[in-house]
Design an enzyme around this catalytic site. Structure first.
Site, PDB file in Angstrom:
ATOM      1  N   TYR A 107       0.856  -1.196   0.000  1.00 36.69           N
ATOM      2  CA  TYR A 107       0.000   0.000   0.000  1.00 36.69           C
ATOM      3  C   TYR A 107       0.889   1.242   0.000  1.00 36.69           C
ATOM      4  O   TYR A 107       0.607   2.226  -0.692  1.00 36.69           O
ATOM      5  CB  TYR A 107      -0.896  -0.017   1.232  1.00 36.69           C
ATOM      6  CG  TYR A 107      -1.714   1.234   1.474  1.00 36.69           C
ATOM      7  CD1 TYR A 107      -3.017   1.340   0.998  1.00 36.69           C
ATOM      8  CD2 TYR A 107      -1.199   2.299   2.202  1.00 36.69           C
ATOM      9  CE1 TYR A 107      -3.778   2.477   1.235  1.00 36.69           C
ATOM     10  CE2 TYR A 107      -1.948   3.441   2.447  1.00 36.69           C
ATOM     11  CZ  TYR A 107      -3.239   3.524   1.963  1.00 36.69           C
ATOM     12  OH  TYR A 107      -3.991   4.653   2.209  1.00 36.69           O
TER      13      TYR A 107
ATOM     14  N   HIS B   7     -12.299   3.263  -1.007  1.00 41.31           N
ATOM     15  CA  HIS B   7     -12.864   1.965  -1.400  1.00 41.31           C
ATOM     16  C   HIS B   7     -13.129   1.103  -0.170  1.00 41.31           C
ATOM     17  O   HIS B   7     -14.200   0.522  -0.008  1.00 41.31           O
ATOM     18  CB  HIS B   7     -11.875   1.286  -2.351  1.00 41.31           C
ATOM     19  CG  HIS B   7     -12.190  -0.126  -2.717  1.00 41.31           C
ATOM     20  ND1 HIS B   7     -12.455  -0.512  -4.011  1.00 41.31           N
ATOM     21  CD2 HIS B   7     -12.268  -1.266  -1.981  1.00 41.31           C
ATOM     22  CE1 HIS B   7     -12.677  -1.813  -4.050  1.00 41.31           C
ATOM     23  NE2 HIS B   7     -12.565  -2.297  -2.822  1.00 41.31           N
ATOM     24  N   GLU B   8     -12.140   1.019   0.701  1.00 46.16           N
ATOM     25  CA  GLU B   8     -12.285   0.148   1.862  1.00 46.16           C
ATOM     26  C   GLU B   8     -13.282   0.666   2.883  1.00 46.16           C
ATOM     27  O   GLU B   8     -13.972  -0.109   3.527  1.00 46.16           O
ATOM     28  CB  GLU B   8     -10.918  -0.101   2.494  1.00 46.16           C
ATOM     29  CG  GLU B   8     -10.083  -1.039   1.659  1.00 46.16           C
ATOM     30  CD  GLU B   8     -10.908  -2.187   1.115  1.00 46.16           C
ATOM     31  OE1 GLU B   8     -11.488  -2.947   1.894  1.00 46.16           O
ATOM     32  OE2 GLU B   8     -10.991  -2.313  -0.114  1.00 46.16           O
TER      33      GLU B   8
ATOM     34  N   HIS C  33     -16.676  -0.645   2.286  1.00 42.40           N
ATOM     35  CA  HIS C  33     -16.917  -2.033   2.699  1.00 42.40           C
ATOM     36  C   HIS C  33     -17.460  -2.124   4.126  1.00 42.40           C
ATOM     37  O   HIS C  33     -18.125  -3.102   4.479  1.00 42.40           O
ATOM     38  CB  HIS C  33     -15.613  -2.838   2.653  1.00 42.40           C
ATOM     39  CG  HIS C  33     -15.237  -3.348   1.305  1.00 42.40           C
ATOM     40  ND1 HIS C  33     -16.143  -3.861   0.401  1.00 42.40           N
ATOM     41  CD2 HIS C  33     -14.018  -3.456   0.708  1.00 42.40           C
ATOM     42  CE1 HIS C  33     -15.509  -4.242  -0.689  1.00 42.40           C
ATOM     43  NE2 HIS C  33     -14.228  -4.009  -0.535  1.00 42.40           N
TER      44      HIS C  33
ATOM     45  N   ASP D 272     -17.251  -6.608  -3.530  1.00 42.82           N
ATOM     46  CA  ASP D 272     -16.289  -6.496  -4.630  1.00 42.82           C
ATOM     47  C   ASP D 272     -16.841  -7.297  -5.802  1.00 42.82           C
ATOM     48  O   ASP D 272     -16.501  -8.461  -6.000  1.00 42.82           O
ATOM     49  CB  ASP D 272     -14.913  -7.032  -4.219  1.00 42.82           C
ATOM     50  CG  ASP D 272     -14.158  -6.063  -3.332  1.00 42.82           C
ATOM     51  OD1 ASP D 272     -14.256  -4.846  -3.571  1.00 42.82           O
ATOM     52  OD2 ASP D 272     -13.477  -6.518  -2.403  1.00 42.82           O
TER      53      ASP D 272
END
EC number: 3.4.24.39
Length: 352
Positions: free
Chosen positions: A281, A303-304, A307, A318
């Site tokens: 990362y 993005h995370e 979730h 995803d």
């Protein structure tokens, strides 16, 4: 959100850009056949229905040995909560151990217990199915995607037996030596959080009242309720990214649970509202992408956050990685796809 310092934790995941294969009768596809072995133990047979050999990343897919989401489980119309991990992959430099090759008509088999990543102790009938896109790999680089879809399998669960199945996450314990958020990692994450908040707020405004055609490009509809939902989720992400001492998530600067394989940028534990960054990362992602739909730290973090159900319910899935896969989704799937939000935020920032 609580950020790891000497006493707090911190976590995130990354975005993968892919390009679509040429459409036509020879386009690759995977057919998934699900069958029951015994109570909650399920077998998946994945067949290459195309006319040529394909190589694809099997992480977050069948054959992944980790507690990843291979199927969705439903009681009636309600999905049973998933209690495993969601891993984010890099788009280049992918090593061979993460790749599976299938010739035309060839199959792979995978067996797994759905009770290890979902609470099925109440027993009774559940339906199981799986669909989405899996990334194609050529010379270690993601170059396209393969659609996959399974049959619907109905299983009458013996709750007593299901309750005895060992839970995947119950075995997770943090390593004795944990590197807290400090130094370069802390600095990088602080910047990523600030950028993620900025991008999410910009995208929320655009979703609510911006260009309809741009919104439709990523979410496949201009319906006002969908635009409102997307804006609400993005504002929730911005709020979470802006809080480093409170909020609903725990964000690890490192890998406390040991799921950072060589190809994983970061991973999420949705049922625990935790995110964990992996070494690449920091080493492979820039703070902000300079190209449309490219990976970076900010949109990976954004993005995370999508979730995590603690940020906005329900948490996203995803279903399609990268621009070409994400823009092939239906409106319903795009609304529930993490990368659709990351890609849209990137597009608004760079005026793609």
């Amino acid at each position: 959100m609580r950020v790891t310092t000497l006493s707090t934790a911190l976590f995130a995941l990354a975005s993968t850009a892919v390009s679509a294969p040429t459409a036509g009768s020879s386009s690759p596809g995977l057919e998934v056949k699900l069958t029951q072995i015994d109570n909650t133990r399920v077998k998946a047979v994945v067949k290459n229905t195309g006319s040529e050999e394909v190589s694809f990343v099997h992480l977050n897919f069948f054959k992944d040995a980790g507690p990843v989401k291979k199927v969705s489980i439903y009681r009636g119309q309600d999905e049973v909560q998933f209690e495993g991990i969601k891993r984010r992959l890099r788009s280049s430099g992918i090593t061979k151990e993460a790749v599976t090759s299938l010739g035309a008509g060839e199959t792979l088999e995978d067996e797994f217990d759905i009770a290890s990543t979902s609470d099925l102790a109440s027993g009774g009938p559940v339906s199981i199915r799986s669909h989405g896109f899996v990334p194609i790999v050529v010379d270690g680089k993601i170059t396209g995607y393969i659609p996959y879809k399974s049959n619907d399998l109905t299983v009458n669960v013996d709750g007593g037996k299901a309750a005895k199945v060992t839970k995947a996450l119950s075995q997770l314990t943090r390593r004795t030596e944990v590197t807290d958020c400090k130094g370069d990692a802390e600095s990088s994450l602080t910047t990523a959080l600030s950028n993620a908040a900025k991008l999410a707020n910009q995208a929320a405004e655009a979703a609510e009242s911006g260009d309809e055609s741009k919104f439709e490009e990523y979410f496949k509809t201009t319906d006002q309720q969908t635009r409102t939902t997307v804006a609400e989720r993005l504002r929730a992400v911005a709020k979470e990214a802006g809080s480093t001492s409170g909020g609903s998530t725990t964000y690890h600067c490192n890998d406390p649970y040991g799921y950072c394989e060589p190809n994983v940028l970061a991973y999420t534990l949705p049922s625990k509202n935790e995110i964990a960054n992996c070494d690449i990362y920091y080493s492979e992602l820039p703070p902000l992408a300079q190209k449309c739909h490219a990976q970076d730290q900010a949109t990976t973090t954004l993005h995370e956050f999508t979730h995590a159900p603690g940020v906005y319910q329900p948490g996203t899935e995803d279903l399609g990685y990268g621009y070409d896969a994400a823009t092939q989704l239906s409106a319903q799937d795009a609304l529930n796809n993490a990368d659709s939000y990351a890609l849209y935020a990137n597009a608004i920032e760079l005026k793609c």
